[in-house]
Each structure stands twice: as structure tokens, then as C-alpha cells.
Design an enzyme around this catalytic site. Structure first.
Site, mmCIF file in Angstrom:
data_model
loop_
_atom_site.group_PDB
_atom_site.id
_atom_site.type_symbol
_atom_site.label_atom_id
_atom_site.label_comp_id
_atom_site.label_asym_id
_atom_site.label_seq_id
_atom_site.Cartn_x
_atom_site.Cartn_y
_atom_site.Cartn_z
ATOM 1 N N GLY A 41 0.952 -1.176 -0.055
ATOM 2 C CA GLY A 41 -0.112 -0.108 -0.191
ATOM 3 C C GLY A 41 0.842 1.265 -0.108
ATOM 4 C CD GLN A 78 3.055 5.860 3.033
ATOM 5 O OE1 GLN A 78 2.225 5.205 2.654
ATOM 6 N NE2 GLN A 78 4.057 4.989 3.558
ATOM 7 C CB CYS A 115 5.403 1.852 7.738
ATOM 8 S SG CYS A 115 4.878 3.552 7.031
ATOM 9 C CG LEU A 116 6.314 0.941 1.634
ATOM 10 C CD1 LEU A 116 5.811 1.450 0.333
ATOM 11 C CD2 LEU A 116 7.869 -0.048 1.476
ATOM 12 C CG HIS A 166 -0.526 1.158 7.537
ATOM 13 N ND1 HIS A 166 0.191 0.657 8.526
ATOM 14 C CD2 HIS A 166 -0.083 1.910 6.730
ATOM 15 C CE1 HIS A 166 1.679 1.343 8.198
ATOM 16 N NE2 HIS A 166 1.393 1.990 7.092
ATOM 17 C CD GLU A 167 -0.964 2.402 3.066
ATOM 18 O OE1 GLU A 167 -0.705 3.602 3.188
ATOM 19 O OE2 GLU A 167 -0.295 1.171 3.281
ATOM 20 C CG HIS A 216 0.244 6.831 5.972
ATOM 21 N ND1 HIS A 216 1.217 7.075 6.637
ATOM 22 C CD2 HIS A 216 0.628 5.297 5.784
ATOM 23 C CE1 HIS A 216 2.364 5.972 6.816
ATOM 24 N NE2 HIS A 216 2.007 4.994 6.308
#
Ligand code: K1U
Ligand code: ZN
Length: 169
Positions: free
Chosen positions: A46, A51, A92-93, A134-135, A138
Site C-alpha cells: 500500500g 507518504q 511501513c515504507l 494503516h493507509e 497516513h
């Protein structure tokens, strides 16, 4: 298409709240293509626009084995959450190399626009449900490590700042 650079924790830009997208136009379609390319290149499941320093309510996801089922969520809204919750291991990226448990709803229903501006209702459980939550965090300026204890969070912050200093040297 272009690869976008991904902000790293504890960059304060990750804490900005994203604004709704007024029109799904050519600019948004280019951003979607670039975010998908960036997510696949980074081996993520994702990516939220936040981000990549774009503070608009846009998420891309692909939890498929073959990495050929992209999902695009524009202006996502949670319309239902299960009563049950579960602790899930997350990564997480924006916090590379860190994995920890976060409590999430087992299942969710989300209303969002797709890449053509058409309304869709997504019913998710398992990894897709965790990834959507999670997204969506963000987009609200929240990174998963902010659910962890202050001690863990500060250790992660120190480690990330050290890695970023070393990468610059
Ligand atoms: O938002 C992101 O930074 C993407 C993130 C999504 C995510 C992974 C796991 C749980 C919740 C949300 C990632 O893709 S992290 C890297 C990854 O591919 C991964 C990590 C753990 C489990 C499954 C995938
Ligand atoms: Zn993340």
C-alpha cells in the site's frame, strides 16, 4: 510514469492531514500511476499520497500474490467496522526495517471513488482490512509507530535519524 520519493519517519510532513480531492482529473490519474509504480518498486502492499508529500486523500493498494490487482481509493470513508479487533504485525515504507503489532478492526467497509471517479464500496477483512486502516491513518497524519509506547517510539525515532544521517554522509 515516475518513481516518487517516500518521506521517512520522523519527517513532520508525515503528520499533515490530507485534503479531499475535488475532481479526478488528469493530474490525479498521473499521481495514481506514479504512486502505483512507486509502491510496486518499493515492494509495498500500500501507499498513501501523504507518504510521497502529496497531502490529498488518495491511497493505492495491492495485496494480491501476483501483484496484479491494484486498488485505488480516493476520498475513502469508513462506513462500518467490525466489533472484533486483532493485534496485527505491521510494517511501513516510511519506517523501513521496523515491524510491530497494532490493534485494528478485523473487518471494515469503505466507501471511496475509484480511478475513474466512480463510487465503490469495498468490504475488507484480513490483510486488506489492516492495510486500508494503516493507509487511512497516513491520510490523517498518523504513522503506525505512533500507536507504540513512547519508549519504543523514541528508540525507533533515534534509529531512523541515525540511518538518515549515515545515508547523507
Ligand atoms: O503504508 C505503507 O507504508 C505500506 C505498508 C502497508 C502495510 C503493510 C503491513 C501491514 C499494514 C500496512 C507496506 O507495504 S510495508 C512492506 C510490506 O510489504 C509488508 C510488511 C508486512 C506485512 C506485509 C507486507
Ligand atoms: Zn505506512
Amino acid at each position: 510514469m515516475a518513481l516518487l520519493s517516500i518521506l521517512c519517519f520522523p519527517d513532520p510532513k508525515l503528520n499533515q492531514v490530507a485534503r479531499p480531492i475535488a475532481a479526478v482529473d488528469a493530474r490525479i490519474r498521473t499521481l495514481i500511476a506514479d504512486m502505483l509504480e512507486t509502491m510496486y518498486d518499493a515492494k509495498g502492499i500500500g501507499l498513501a499520497a501523504t507518504q510521497v508529500d502529496m497531502h490529498e486523500r488518495l491511497i493505492v493498494i495491492d495485496v494480491s500474490e501476483e501483484r496484479d490487482e491494484p486498488l485505488v481509493l480516493i476520498n475513502p470513508e469508513l462506513v462500518w467496522t467490525s466489533a472484533e479487533t486483532h493485534l496485527n504485525e505491521e510494517g511501513c515504507l516510511s519506517v523501513p526495517g521496523v515491524y510491530d503489532g497494532v490493534k485494528r478492526f478485523d473487518a471494515v467497509k469503505v466507501k471511496a471513488l475509484d480511478a475513474h471517479g466512480k463510487s465503490q464500496l469495498i468490504e475488507a477483512d484480513g490483510l486488506l482490512s489492516v492495510c486500508i486502516q494503516h493507509e487511512m491513518d497516513h491520510l490523517m497524519g498518523k504513522v503506525f509507530v505512533e500507536y507504540l509506547s513512547p519508549l519504543k517510539r523514541n528508540r525507533i525515532k533515534t534509529k531512523m535519524l541515525k540511518v538518515q544521517r549515515e545515508d547523507r554522509a
